[in-house]
Design an enzyme around this catalytic site. Structure first.
Site, short mmCIF file in Angstrom:
data_model
loop_
_atom_site.label_atom_id
_atom_site.label_comp_id
_atom_site.label_asym_id
_atom_site.label_seq_id
_atom_site.Cartn_x
_atom_site.Cartn_y
_atom_site.Cartn_z
N ARG A 66 -15.67 -18.72 -14.97
CA ARG A 66 -14.79 -17.59 -15.40
C ARG A 66 -14.80 -17.35 -16.81
O ARG A 66 -14.80 -16.12 -17.19
CB ARG A 66 -13.40 -18.11 -14.81
CG ARG A 66 -12.30 -16.95 -14.86
CD ARG A 66 -10.93 -17.39 -14.45
NE ARG A 66 -10.78 -17.77 -13.16
CZ ARG A 66 -11.05 -17.26 -12.05
NH1 ARG A 66 -11.30 -15.99 -12.07
NH2 ARG A 66 -10.87 -18.07 -10.85
N ASN A 108 -2.05 -2.50 -15.18
CA ASN A 108 -2.74 -3.01 -13.71
C ASN A 108 -1.92 -1.96 -12.71
O ASN A 108 -0.80 -1.57 -13.18
CB ASN A 108 -2.78 -4.43 -13.40
CG ASN A 108 -3.17 -4.63 -12.06
OD1 ASN A 108 -4.37 -4.21 -11.54
ND2 ASN A 108 -2.38 -5.49 -11.28
N HIS A 110 -0.46 -2.24 -8.77
CA HIS A 110 -0.30 -3.00 -7.80
C HIS A 110 0.54 -2.35 -6.62
O HIS A 110 1.34 -1.55 -6.82
CB HIS A 110 0.57 -4.19 -8.34
CG HIS A 110 0.88 -5.37 -7.17
ND1 HIS A 110 -0.08 -6.35 -6.72
CD2 HIS A 110 1.96 -5.67 -6.20
CE1 HIS A 110 0.39 -6.96 -5.85
NE2 HIS A 110 1.54 -6.59 -5.68
N SER A 137 3.30 0.04 -8.45
CA SER A 137 3.74 -0.16 -9.62
C SER A 137 2.56 -0.32 -10.37
O SER A 137 1.48 -0.61 -10.22
CB SER A 137 4.51 -1.59 -9.59
OG SER A 137 5.46 -1.69 -8.67
N ASP A 146 0.42 -10.52 -11.84
CA ASP A 146 1.44 -9.24 -11.26
C ASP A 146 2.81 -9.61 -11.75
O ASP A 146 3.96 -9.07 -11.10
CB ASP A 146 1.49 -9.32 -9.72
CG ASP A 146 0.11 -9.14 -9.07
OD1 ASP A 146 -0.63 -8.25 -9.75
OD2 ASP A 146 -0.19 -9.36 -8.01
N ALA A 174 0.10 7.48 -3.54
CA ALA A 174 1.25 7.70 -4.53
C ALA A 174 0.49 6.85 -5.92
O ALA A 174 0.86 7.26 -7.03
CB ALA A 174 2.54 6.74 -4.07
N GLU A 175 -0.32 5.83 -5.64
CA GLU A 175 -1.12 5.32 -6.62
C GLU A 175 -1.61 6.19 -7.61
O GLU A 175 -1.79 6.32 -8.99
CB GLU A 175 -1.83 4.22 -6.04
CG GLU A 175 -1.18 3.13 -5.45
CD GLU A 175 -2.26 1.98 -5.08
OE1 GLU A 175 -3.07 1.84 -5.49
OE2 GLU A 175 -1.78 1.33 -4.13
C1 GRF Z 1 -5.06 -0.38 -4.91
O1 GRF Z 1 -4.37 -0.69 -3.57
C2 GRF Z 1 -4.37 -1.14 -6.00
O2 GRF Z 1 -3.01 -1.12 -6.00
C3 GRF Z 1 -5.03 -2.70 -5.83
O3 GRF Z 1 -6.30 -2.89 -5.45
C4 GRF Z 1 -6.29 -1.47 -4.66
C5 GRF Z 1 -7.49 -0.63 -5.31
O4 GRF Z 1 -7.91 0.32 -4.49
N1 GRF Z 1 -4.57 -3.26 -6.97
P1 GRF Z 1 -9.17 1.35 -5.08
O5 GRF Z 1 -10.24 0.52 -5.26
O6 GRF Z 1 -8.64 1.93 -6.24
O7 GRF Z 1 -9.42 2.32 -4.05
#
Ligand code: GRF
Length: 316
Positions: A66, A108, A110, A137, A146, A174-175
């Site tokens: 890592r 990030n 999530h 979020s 997270d 939504a993301e």
């Molecule tokens: C998303 O759902 C994000 O919230 C999570 O991983 C997924 C990534 O999707 N952390 P993508 O690769 O952006 O389509």
């Protein structure tokens, strides 16, 4: 104004990365994407980024420990001149050293309404719990998974016929809206007058018997029933600056400060020689230094009975 330089880390389809990337094409966007990096050379998102002319880097993590792997990533990110890191579906726990290096500058996304459902399988867990609302979020990354401060969230209504897949699809939409918005606000917050005023307020109100009032249309801080020790000037007389005005000893100190850094310090109009203007909107404000200025300015106007109390307290 220089744009923030963002490195995006992905492991999979990279649709959030794409949302960040296309938002960055708008001339007003306060960030640009300087690198898309992945621990998965097969990640779909790499092709998209490459096709859009963005530098990419991929290295499989298998067989590399890592710390060593994160050091490889770190080097790429630094070489790209990134100022911020955006994790977008990066499916690898980061070493503490990496997280510390980017603390306060790494975000990030999530797929849950944190603090609910950290980790994986968030949609199924929301359905199993009988939730009526799910969501996503954006948060700052801290060593605990997270768990960093949440910067923004969007709620997504759960329908009775939802499966984890159908819900995931809507949460993704939504993301894609949320991430560019929150990243933009975050990278430009240190030029946002409201945010700058809040930073000053927190430090000014920490002075004994401090009070906030408004004077000549400026937010200003004084001692209750006494003199003022700080003003926050926001675009005063259309000068376009956000600055803190504090007390100084006089013309000599004023000239010395302006001479030492004429982009930061200035003589505030109508305030005379006893005050100095300190720009807060240059993007590199040292807030501990501002706290020291406020304490010094408070001391310059505080009645003896208060400063004496402070001196006594300081001895213990
Ligand atoms: C998303 O759902 C994000 O919230 C999570 O991983 C997924 C990534 O999707 N952390 P993508 O690769 O952006 O389509």
């Amino acid at each position: 104004m220089a744009k923030a330089r963002v490195a995006v880390l992905i492991s999979g389809s990279g649709t959030n990365m794409a949302a960040l990337l296309y938002a960055a094409k708008h001339p007003d966007c306060p960030y640009e994407i300087v690198l898309v990096a992945s621990n998965n050379p097969e990640a779909e998102g790499l092709k998209l980024a490459h096709g859009e002319g963005i530098a990419t880097f991929a290295r499989a993590h298998k067989g590399v420990d890592r710390d060593a792997f994160d050091a490889i990533m770190l080097r790429q990110i630094q070489e790209a001149g990134a100022t911020h890191v955006a994790l977008a579906g990066y499916m690898r726990i980061l070493s503490d050293a990496f997280v510390e290096q980017w603390e306060g500058r790494m975000l990030n996304i999530h797929p849950s309404l944190l603090p609910k459902y950290t980790g994986l399988h968030t949609h199924q867990r929301a359905l199993d719990a009988g939730d009526t609302v799910a969501g996503c979020s954006v948060h700052l990354v801290t060593p605990e998974l997270d768990a960093g401060p949440v910067l923004g969230q969007t709620e997504v209504t759960i329908r009775p016929d939802d499966t984890a897949d159908t819900l995931a699809e809507r949460v993704k939409m939504a993301e894609h809206q949320l991430y560019p918005r929150i990243l933009s606000a975050y990278v430009s917050r240190d030029r946002d007058p409201e945010w700058l005023l809040a930073q000053v307020r927190e430090r000014a109100m920490a002075q004994p018997e401090a009070d906030e009032v408004s004077s000549h249309g400026m937010p200003c801080f004084g001692i209750i029933g006494g003199k003022k020790f700080a003003y926050v000037s926001v675009d005063h007389h259309g000068d376009g600056k956000t600055a803190l005005l504090v007390k100084i000893s006089g013309a000599e100190e004023q000239a010395m400060l302006i001479d030492s850094d004429e982009d930061r310090y200035y003589r505030p109009a109508y305030f005379g020689d006893g005050w100095i203007g300190i720009r807060l909107d240059l993007g590199d404000t040292d807030w501990d230094h501002i706290a020291d200025w406020l304490a010094k300015s408070w001391r310059a106007v505080a009645p003896k009975k208060l400063t004496k109390l402070m001196d006594v307290a300081g001895k213990f």
